[in-house]
Design an enzyme around this catalytic site. Structure first.
Site, PDB file in Angstrom:
ATOM      1  N   THR A   8      -5.159 -17.660 -13.398  1.00 20.86           N
ATOM      2  CA  THR A   8      -4.332 -16.495 -13.732  1.00 20.86           C
ATOM      3  C   THR A   8      -5.209 -15.239 -13.737  1.00 20.86           C
ATOM      4  OG1 THR A   8      -4.613 -16.538 -16.159  1.00 20.86           O
ATOM      5  CG2 THR A   8      -2.954 -18.013 -15.206  1.00 20.86           C
ATOM      6  N   ILE A  14     -13.310 -10.625 -13.066  1.00 18.63           N
ATOM      7  CA  ILE A  14     -13.877 -11.952 -13.286  1.00 18.63           C
ATOM      8  C   ILE A  14     -13.069 -13.031 -12.570  1.00 18.63           C
ATOM      9  CG2 ILE A  14     -14.388 -13.687 -15.051  1.00 18.63           C
ATOM     10  CD1 ILE A  14     -14.900 -11.325 -16.975  1.00 18.63           C
ATOM     11  N   GLY A  15     -11.737 -12.885 -12.559  1.00 16.92           N
ATOM     12  CA  GLY A  15     -10.894 -13.878 -11.906  1.00 16.92           C
ATOM     13  C   GLY A  15     -11.187 -14.002 -10.420  1.00 16.92           C
ATOM     14  N   TYR A 193      -6.264  -7.284 -29.516  1.00 11.64           N
ATOM     15  CA  TYR A 193      -7.083  -7.986 -28.519  1.00 11.64           C
ATOM     16  C   TYR A 193      -7.995  -9.002 -29.204  1.00 11.64           C
ATOM     17  CZ  TYR A 193     -10.340  -8.793 -24.653  1.00 11.64           C
ATOM     18  OH  TYR A 193     -11.104  -9.380 -23.684  1.00 11.64           O
TER      19      TYR A 193
END
Length: 327
Positions: A8, A14-15, A193
């Site tokens: 996801t 980073i993904g 967060y």
């Protein structure tokens, strides 16, 4: 057999760096980029195929902040694949971050400068809002949507003779002080967060307790201090340009300043190479980079306990049932 990997938030940062590293490691795997913005997902897929022309890269529309989108995406995954070997829960948001500039400038010239940048403790607050499902947006995107996705994909993750991995992108900003079981959505706080990331640490522990016997293993990762779109949204771009030399200098004295998405994806990639049943469910796996640019992974014990994680797990299941009744 072909390994199925779903990531996801895979269209950038980073993904995307993780996807690049996974394809370099195993060009035969089938990679599914699960993204909210399909135009950016197409661009990410094109970039991956440029460097890996023969790679099998699929796209999946998924907004983890929307219950309907999660349920629809889960149905599509079940229609496409017979199993899921790795589920990387990387998507996340930090909306409307507010910086305490007084603490920032004070911290820049103190001995706590590394800790400040590594955790953002005392530095950041966010202004959350309610989404179309009536949930707090950060909670829904960073935690609940991913939890719901796991629940919906359970038949594909828990199969005979299959060992599957669920890997959460957490943060060193995940602090117990920001989380309250009485306010799991963080409606009354200013650090949604941090609360959502601590909650993901708790849920990972609970998932291992409930699902290890069925072949599903969960782990959490901290990518370190990485420059991504999320990071650049905290401060104006010119400010990051001004302090970047300081950050590179700090990296000579600490290993948490990974800085680039490639470096930040180190622990996520490292977990791909491990036997999940050999991992410590109470540790967070940190991406680290030495001052000379060497990447490595190191586990650190998390400040979590069984009772709190179990209570949160039960609360999320109750919320799941409540949300589904309203659909």
């Amino acid at each position: 057999m072909e390994r199925i990997v779903v990531v996801t938030g895979a269209n950038s940062g980073i993904g995307l760096a993780l996807c690049e590293r996974l394809l370099t490691q195993d060009s035969a795997l089938r990679l599914c980029l699960a993204c909210r913005n399909m135009q950016r997902a197409e661009a990410a897929r094109a970039a991956l195929l440029t460097s890996h022309p023969s790679a099998l890269v699929d796209l999946l529309h998924l907004d983890v902040g929307s219950v309907k989108s999660v349920l629809k995406a889960a149905q599509e995954v079940q229609a496409r694949y017979s199993k899921v070997d790795y589920l990387y829960l990387n998507a996340g948001i930090m909306p409307n971050p507010q910086v305490d500039f007084k603490n920032l400038f004070k911290g820049l010239f103190s001995r706590n400068v590394v800790h400040m940048f590594a955790t953002a403790e005392g530095l950041l607050t966010q202004q959350d809002q309610v989404n179309s499902d009536g949930l707090q947006e950060v909670f829904a995107t960073n935690l609940f949507g991913h939890f719901l996705l796991i629940r919906e994909l359970e038949p594909m993750l828990c199969q005979a003779d299959l060992t599957s991995s669920v890997i959460w992108t957490s943060s060193s900003n995940a602090r117990r002080s920001a989380f309250s079981l009485e306010d799991i959505q963080h409606k009354d706080g200013k650090e949604p967060y941090s609360s959502s990331k601590y909650a993901s640490d708790l849920i990972s522990l609970a998932l291992n307790r409930h699902m290890n016997s069925q072949g599903l293993y969960s782990a959490v990762v901290c990518p370190g201090m990485v420059m991504t779109n999320l990071t650049y949204g905290i401060l104006p771009h010119f400010f990051w340009t001004l302090i970047m030399p300081i950050m590179w200098l700090i990296r000579l004295f600490t290993n948490t300043f990974t800085i680039t998405p490639h470096n930040g994806a180190e622990a996520l990639h490292w977990l791909f190479l491990q036997k999940p049943q050999c991992l410590d469910p109470r540790s967070k796996y940190h991406s680290l980079t030495s001052g000379f640019g060497k990447n490595y992974t190191q586990p650190q014990k998390m400040d979590i306990d069984d009772s709190l994680s179990e209570d949160l797990y039960s609360a999320l299941i109750e919320l799941e049932e409540e949300v589904k009744r309203k659909l």
